[in-house]
Design a protein around this motif. Structure first.
Motif, PDB file in Angstrom:
ATOM      1  N   LEU A  85       0.788  -1.220   0.052  1.00  0.00           N
ATOM      2  CA  LEU A  85       0.053   0.216  -0.066  1.00  0.00           C
ATOM      3  C   LEU A  85       0.843   1.179  -0.160  1.00  0.00           C
ATOM      4  O   LEU A  85       0.743   2.121  -0.655  1.00  0.00           O
ATOM      5  N   CYS A  86       1.762   1.219   1.014  1.00  0.00           N
ATOM      6  CA  CYS A  86       2.692   2.380   0.953  1.00  0.00           C
ATOM      7  C   CYS A  86       3.511   2.748  -0.407  1.00  0.00           C
ATOM      8  O   CYS A  86       3.582   3.840  -0.767  1.00  0.00           O
ATOM      9  N   ARG A  87       3.662   1.476  -1.027  1.00  0.00           N
ATOM     10  CA  ARG A  87       4.634   1.510  -2.105  1.00  0.00           C
ATOM     11  C   ARG A  87       3.828   2.436  -3.429  1.00  0.00           C
ATOM     12  O   ARG A  87       4.242   2.888  -4.232  1.00  0.00           O
ATOM     13  N   ARG A  88       2.481   1.820  -3.389  1.00  0.00           N
ATOM     14  CA  ARG A  88       1.585   2.334  -4.347  1.00  0.00           C
ATOM     15  C   ARG A  88       1.483   3.929  -4.164  1.00  0.00           C
ATOM     16  O   ARG A  88       1.343   4.603  -5.282  1.00  0.00           O
ATOM     17  N   ILE A  89       1.363   4.527  -2.911  1.00  0.00           N
ATOM     18  CA  ILE A  89       1.508   5.899  -2.892  1.00  0.00           C
ATOM     19  C   ILE A  89       2.360   6.388  -3.306  1.00  0.00           C
ATOM     20  O   ILE A  89       2.208   7.332  -4.199  1.00  0.00           O
ATOM     21  N   LEU A  90       3.844   6.087  -3.055  1.00  0.00           N
ATOM     22  CA  LEU A  90       4.813   6.554  -3.585  1.00  0.00           C
ATOM     23  C   LEU A  90       5.275   6.461  -4.961  1.00  0.00           C
ATOM     24  O   LEU A  90       6.021   7.175  -5.808  1.00  0.00           O
ATOM     25  N   ARG A  91       4.423   5.561  -5.718  1.00  0.00           N
ATOM     26  CA  ARG A  91       4.511   5.298  -7.069  1.00  0.00           C
ATOM     27  C   ARG A  91       3.471   5.905  -7.825  1.00  0.00           C
ATOM     28  O   ARG A  91       3.081   5.855  -9.054  1.00  0.00           O
ATOM     29  N   ASP A  92       2.550   6.824  -7.230  1.00  0.00           N
ATOM     30  CA  ASP A  92       1.593   7.483  -7.766  1.00  0.00           C
ATOM     31  C   ASP A  92       0.494   6.688  -8.231  1.00  0.00           C
ATOM     32  O   ASP A  92      -0.168   6.836  -9.538  1.00  0.00           O
ATOM     33  N   LEU A  93       0.318   5.339  -7.835  1.00  0.00           N
ATOM     34  CA  LEU A  93      -0.781   4.621  -8.234  1.00  0.00           C
ATOM     35  C   LEU A  93      -2.195   4.934  -7.298  1.00  0.00           C
ATOM     36  O   LEU A  93      -1.657   5.002  -5.994  1.00  0.00           O
ATOM     37  N   PRO A  94      -3.298   4.952  -7.570  1.00  0.00           N
ATOM     38  CA  PRO A  94      -4.491   5.122  -6.935  1.00  0.00           C
ATOM     39  C   PRO A  94      -4.518   3.669  -5.959  1.00  0.00           C
ATOM     40  O   PRO A  94      -4.341   2.678  -6.187  1.00  0.00           O
ATOM     41  N   LEU A  95      -5.060   4.065  -4.564  1.00  0.00           N
ATOM     42  CA  LEU A  95      -5.366   3.129  -3.755  1.00  0.00           C
ATOM     43  C   LEU A  95      -6.531   2.508  -4.098  1.00  0.00           C
ATOM     44  O   LEU A  95      -7.791   3.092  -4.667  1.00  0.00           O
ATOM     45  N   TYR A  96      -6.784   1.308  -3.875  1.00  0.00           N
ATOM     46  CA  TYR A  96      -7.976   0.469  -4.145  1.00  0.00           C
ATOM     47  C   TYR A  96      -8.994   1.058  -3.361  1.00  0.00           C
ATOM     48  O   TYR A  96      -8.939   1.336  -2.281  1.00  0.00           O
ATOM     49  N   ARG A  97     -10.204   1.075  -3.890  1.00  0.00           N
ATOM     50  CA  ARG A  97     -11.498   1.419  -3.165  1.00  0.00           C
ATOM     51  C   ARG A  97     -12.477   0.351  -3.239  1.00  0.00           C
ATOM     52  O   ARG A  97     -12.927   0.050  -4.271  1.00  0.00           O
ATOM     53  N   ILE A  98     -12.599  -0.247  -2.166  1.00  0.00           N
ATOM     54  CA  ILE A  98     -13.425  -1.656  -2.100  1.00  0.00           C
ATOM     55  C   ILE A  98     -14.731  -1.245  -1.368  1.00  0.00           C
ATOM     56  O   ILE A  98     -15.505  -1.580  -1.745  1.00  0.00           O
ATOM     57  N   ASP A  99     -14.673  -1.047  -0.134  1.00  0.00           N
ATOM     58  CA  ASP A  99     -15.582  -0.765   0.904  1.00  0.00           C
ATOM     59  C   ASP A  99     -15.145  -0.296   2.069  1.00  0.00           C
ATOM     60  O   ASP A  99     -13.743  -0.156   2.216  1.00  0.00           O
ATOM     61  N   THR A 100     -15.935   0.511   2.664  1.00  0.00           N
ATOM     62  CA  THR A 100     -15.639   1.210   3.947  1.00  0.00           C
ATOM     63  C   THR A 100     -14.854   0.275   4.884  1.00  0.00           C
ATOM     64  O   THR A 100     -13.395   0.912   5.376  1.00  0.00           O
ATOM     65  N   LEU A 101     -14.988  -0.824   5.283  1.00  0.00           N
ATOM     66  CA  LEU A 101     -14.370  -1.590   6.170  1.00  0.00           C
ATOM     67  C   LEU A 101     -12.814  -1.870   5.566  1.00  0.00           C
ATOM     68  O   LEU A 101     -11.950  -1.910   6.439  1.00  0.00           O
ATOM     69  N   VAL A 102     -12.776  -2.236   4.413  1.00  0.00           N
ATOM     70  CA  VAL A 102     -11.408  -2.609   3.717  1.00  0.00           C
ATOM     71  C   VAL A 102     -10.647  -1.322   3.781  1.00  0.00           C
ATOM     72  O   VAL A 102      -9.610  -1.353   4.184  1.00  0.00           O
ATOM     73  N   ASP A 103     -11.386  -0.433   3.209  1.00  0.00           N
ATOM     74  CA  ASP A 103     -10.554   1.002   2.999  1.00  0.00           C
ATOM     75  C   ASP A 103     -10.126   1.384   4.288  1.00  0.00           C
ATOM     76  O   ASP A 103      -8.876   1.889   4.357  1.00  0.00           O
ATOM     77  N   LEU A 104     -11.043   1.185   5.466  1.00  0.00           N
ATOM     78  CA  LEU A 104     -10.504   1.642   6.992  1.00  0.00           C
ATOM     79  C   LEU A 104      -9.282   0.742   7.374  1.00  0.00           C
ATOM     80  O   LEU A 104      -8.386   1.352   7.860  1.00  0.00           O
ATOM     81  N   ILE A 105      -9.445  -0.534   6.975  1.00  0.00           N
ATOM     82  CA  ILE A 105      -8.283  -1.213   7.315  1.00  0.00           C
ATOM     83  C   ILE A 105      -6.794  -0.765   6.638  1.00  0.00           C
ATOM     84  O   ILE A 105      -5.854  -0.686   7.274  1.00  0.00           O
ATOM     85  N   ASN A 106      -6.933  -0.532   5.422  1.00  0.00           N
ATOM     86  CA  ASN A 106      -5.766  -0.016   4.522  1.00  0.00           C
ATOM     87  C   ASN A 106      -5.394   1.084   4.987  1.00  0.00           C
ATOM     88  O   ASN A 106      -4.134   1.405   5.181  1.00  0.00           O
ATOM     89  N   LEU A 107      -6.110   2.088   5.685  1.00  0.00           N
ATOM     90  CA  LEU A 107      -5.840   3.312   6.173  1.00  0.00           C
ATOM     91  C   LEU A 107      -4.717   3.254   7.505  1.00  0.00           C
ATOM     92  O   LEU A 107      -3.735   3.977   7.360  1.00  0.00           O
ATOM     93  N   VAL A 108      -5.183   2.390   8.213  1.00  0.00           N
ATOM     94  CA  VAL A 108      -4.559   1.944   9.499  1.00  0.00           C
ATOM     95  C   VAL A 108      -3.164   1.184   9.150  1.00  0.00           C
ATOM     96  O   VAL A 108      -2.197   1.606   9.652  1.00  0.00           O
ATOM     97  N   SER A 109      -3.185   0.599   8.128  1.00  0.00           N
ATOM     98  CA  SER A 109      -1.914  -0.094   7.710  1.00  0.00           C
ATOM     99  C   SER A 109      -0.959   0.922   7.172  1.00  0.00           C
ATOM    100  O   SER A 109       0.265   0.915   7.365  1.00  0.00           O
ATOM    101  N   ILE A 110      -1.427   1.795   6.355  1.00  0.00           N
ATOM    102  CA  ILE A 110      -0.524   2.776   5.778  1.00  0.00           C
ATOM    103  C   ILE A 110      -0.081   3.721   6.889  1.00  0.00           C
ATOM    104  O   ILE A 110       1.296   4.271   6.803  1.00  0.00           O
TER     105      ILE A 110
END
Length: 220
Positions: A85-110
């Motif tokens: 996930l962090c590499r996607r941000i630095l490579r200017d790739l869009p983060l996946y938009r799945i659903d609120t729970l998945v997106d929330l978990i991804n935010l905590v990971s980042i």
């Protein structure tokens, strides 16, 4: 709440491991504008303050990568999800938009560097989960990845088989908009430091965006 155990194989190789499991009643949604505003701000801050070669130096990402190496897995081929996930941000790739729970978990990971499993608790078989190591030819269908070779990956198993690794979770127990019971497992291969803060952050997001009281927490 489920009973959670760490196998002797993992405990011997990773004596510092501490996991945190959050079980919560939730109301999921397809999208949360408020959550994505935070994700956008966090992503911009991360990009402004990090270089791509620094990602794997995060203490929690580094500890997860080292666990992979101990079990014979190449973390450059099977990246922990937080690192990816962090590499996607630095490579200017869009983060996946799945659903609120998945997106929330991804935010905590980042924000933290922890790779976090997110499961629909109603789809888990049995009441006991164990963290072990993937075996050769062990069946595992990664979410959006097809059959994943989990040999040498740390894997959470229920009564049927593997449901999650730090690289990918399993299609069988994946979250959906219909999910009403969440089990999230934060994998602390770096030990207890920082884990409580990650739990608190996830609980605050669950309260704000998933109609939850924050749920119940067990460390294992």
């Amino acid at each position: 709440m489920f009973t959670l155990k760490v196998s002797e194989e993992v405990r011997k190789a990773c004596p510092d491991y501490v996991g945190a499991a959050i079980y919560a009643k939730v109301t999921n949604s397809a999208h949360s504008e408020g959550l994505w505003k935070i994700i956008g701000e966090v992503s911009a801050q991360y990009k402004a303050s990090h270089q791509i070669d620094e990602v794997k130096k995060n203490q929690h990402i580094l500890a997860t990568r080292n666990a992979y190496k101990k079990f014979g897995k190449d973390p450059n081929r099977y990246r922990p999800s937080a690192e990816a996930l962090c590499r996607r941000i630095l490579r200017d790739l869009p983060l996946y938009r799945i659903d609120t729970l998945v997106d929330l978990i991804n935010l905590v990971s980042i924000q933290t560097g922890y790779s976090i499993g997110g499961f629909d608790a109603g789809k888990i078989s049995g009441n006991e989960l164990e963290l072990g190591v993937g075996k050769a030819d062990e069946p595992f269908e990664g979410i959006g990845r097809g059959i994943l070779n989990i040999e040498g990956l740390p894997v959470i198993r229920d009564a049927v088989g593997g449901i999650g690794t730090p690289t990918s979770d399993n299609e069988r127990t994946k979250l959906s908009v219909e999910t009403t019971e969440l089990l999230a497992i934060i994998n602390g291969y770096s030990g207890r430091e920082g884990l409580t803060e990650a739990v608190d952050y996830m609980q605050s997001l669950l309260r704000e965006f998933a109609g939850s009281d924050g749920g119940e927490v067990v460390y294992f």
